[in-house]
Enzyme design. Structure first.
Site, PDB file in Angstrom:
ATOM      1  N   GLU A  50       1.302  -2.037  -2.915  1.00 59.48           N
ATOM      2  CA  GLU A  50       1.516  -0.601  -3.093  1.00 59.48           C
ATOM      3  C   GLU A  50       2.006  -0.179  -4.467  1.00 59.48           C
ATOM      4  O   GLU A  50       3.085   0.408  -4.610  1.00 59.48           O
ATOM      5  CB  GLU A  50       2.463  -0.086  -2.006  1.00 59.48           C
TER       6      GLU A  50
ATOM      7  N   GLU B 108      -2.985  -2.303   5.258  1.00 64.08           N
ATOM      8  CA  GLU B 108      -1.923  -1.789   6.126  1.00 64.08           C
ATOM      9  C   GLU B 108      -2.336  -0.444   6.696  1.00 64.08           C
ATOM     10  O   GLU B 108      -2.847   0.416   5.971  1.00 64.08           O
ATOM     11  CB  GLU B 108      -0.607  -1.590   5.357  1.00 64.08           C
TER      12      GLU B 108
END
Length: 506
Positions: free
Chosen positions: A194, A314
């Site tokens: 991320e 995710e």
């Protein structure tokens, strides 16, 4: 996802830095998923050129102050991996922080009482990771290592911090690539989790341009182990358009990641629901029909234009709101049902197995054993076939794996995982005990009393009186020699005990 929002309930375990040795494992060439993988356009292909689909789950903890996957305070790691397989997930994404590569880093809160996790006693965190990788491979699971954080303190926007410079990041990525060289259960590394503002894509500033950093790190990894896939997440903002952390791949079409070894890049997006944070598209009057267009814009176009494979590394939700329920149903449909599209689909690993993800919960309930069958049920249509074992062991094995001659045989074990009187949950593990791969299996048993199955996952069942017949689901009927599959169910009332089961193979 937004790490400041994810509060895991931590407790911890034990381990010395010891590289794994081993030559490349041989597999039956006609077994889908065998060997190392590479890309071709939007698909991922195995060593023999068969398309494969990553349909897996995240098991986190190595990135936290526990320095090991969570849940080992209550369960043996092998039983967890067996359950993951029995639920039909074929890949494990394992987050870690660079802390576990510091010599002598020990895990915390591994329960070794009563023989549980006995072979993990005294091991460093890296040695525990070795055990998990090896057993997952024996169970026919692939593993993606996810550099989640520079250290266990928290997520970082960029791939480096003052205490963990880029040089350390790359050195550690190379060390892991070398450690698992020749162990093809590990198919690749997710370079950094991320990236977000001020990270950019294609801006040319080497201190912030994530795309350039991914090229530097990816080439370093492939110089050590050229067989690995390199998973590259997006950023948060591109050309003033923001989205989820790591979920914005709008710039990858114009500014692709270019590595020295061809056909190794898989782009990765993250996507979440309102239990994590609000986004403008959730309040659009056309929701959820607007979502395919949103996904197309941020990352789906890479797949649809045949640029590269896309892996949603995710996605998750507590499912407590109607909005989130609609979001998950829409996303599962967008990712393409396996029954319709096979491996010509988006790849994915759900967040998470763990129940202690504060803003999503998990596939397992808070007892770390029973399954949230509603949440798992949303994923049934996008689960995909399991892969061949990378070795021998109780959870899998080599052997034929590809059909043909040999004897078809199986056995089944029935385990009650929870009995509260008015109801119970049970799991059944099916093992291939023959000399030929199975294409389907059937398990039968008889309850001692008035018990009825109330719900079932990873199989279909019919019941006549006390006799139950369970047949494999579409995604777990194929079982290699020495391998296993399984299913679970709920029933009522309790008190059924452990009936004798029989297994029929084909």
């Amino acid at each position: 996802m937004f790490r400041s929002l994810r509060r895991a309930l931590c407790a911890a375990a034990a381990a010395l830095l010891l590289p794994l040795a081993g030559a490349h494992t041989a597999h039956a060439a006609d077994t889908p998923g065998a060997g190392y993988w590479h890309t071709s356009g939007r698909q991922i292909l195995d060593a023999a050129g068969h398309p494969v689909r990553i349909a897996g789950i995240n098991w986190f903890g190595f990135e936290t102050s526990n320095h090991v996957v969570h849940g080992l305070w209550s369960r043996d790691y092998k039983s967890v991996i067996d359950q993951i397989r029995s639920l039909g997930y074929n890949t494990l994404r394992i987050p870690y922080s660079d802390d576990i590569l510091k010599p002598g880093t020990m895990p915390d809160s591994i329960n070794v009482s009563g023989g549980m996790n006995a072979d993990l006693q005294g091991l460093t965190s890296l040695q525990v990771l070795d055990k998990i990788v090896t057993y997952a491979g024996q169970d026919g699971l692939k593993v993606i290592l996810d550099r989640h954080r520079p250290d266990s303190a928290g997520q970082s926007a960029l791939w480096y911090t003052a205490s963990v410079p880029e040089s350390t990041w790359i050195t550690n990525l190379k060390a892991l690539a070398a450690r698992y060289d020749g162990q093809d259960a590990v198919i690749g590394i997710d370079l950094h989790n991320e990236p977000h503002d001020p990270a950019c894509w294609g801006c040319g500033d080497t201190t912030k341009d994530w795309r350039l950093a991914a090229q530097r790190a990816g080439n370093a990894v492939l110089a050590v182990n050229p067989d690995l896939l390199v998973f590259v997440e997006g950023v948060q903002t591109y050309n003033g358009v923001s989205g989820w952390w790591g979920g914005n791949l709008m710039g990858a079409g114009q500014y692709p990641v270019q590595l020295d070894v061809a056909n190794r890049v898989v782009y990765s997006a993250h996507d979440y629901a309102t239990s994590v944070a609000q986004q403008s598209w959730f309040s659009d009057p056309s929701f959820p029909s607007n979502m395919p267009g949103i996904w197309d814009k941020y990352w789906g176009y890479l797949f649809k234009q045949n640029i590269a494979p896309v892996w949603v590394g995710e996605f998750g939700t507590t499912l407590q709101s109607t909005v989130d329920q609609k979001w998950l149903a829409a996303l599962a449909s967008y990712l393409r049902p396996t029954a319709t599209y096979g491996a010509d689909s988006f790849h994915w690993t759900f967040w998470s197995l763990n129940p202690n993800s504060g803003d999503t919960g998990g596939i397992l309930n808070s007892d770390w054993t029973t399954v949230d069958t509603v949440k798992d049920g949303y994923l049934t249509g996008i689960k995909a076939p399991l892969f061949p074992s990378t070795g021998t062991g109780t959870g899998g094995g080599g052997g034929d794996g590809g059909g043909g001659g040999g004897t078809h045989a199986c056995s089944a074990t029935y385990t009650v995982t929870n009995d509260w009187g008015s109801g119970f949950n049970a799991e059944v593990k099916v093992s291939n005990t023959g000399t030929a791969a199975l294409s389907s299996w059937k398990v039968t048993w008889s309850f001692p009393g008035s018990q009825k199955i109330t719900n079932i996952w990873n199989a279909t069942a019919t019941q006549s009186g006390q006799t139950v017949t369970a047949v494999n689901a579409a995604h777990n009927g194929s079982v290699p020699v020495g391998g296993s599959a399984g299913f679970g169910f709920g029933g009522a009332p309790g008190g059924a005990g452990t009936p004798s089961v029989s297994c029929t193979a084909a």
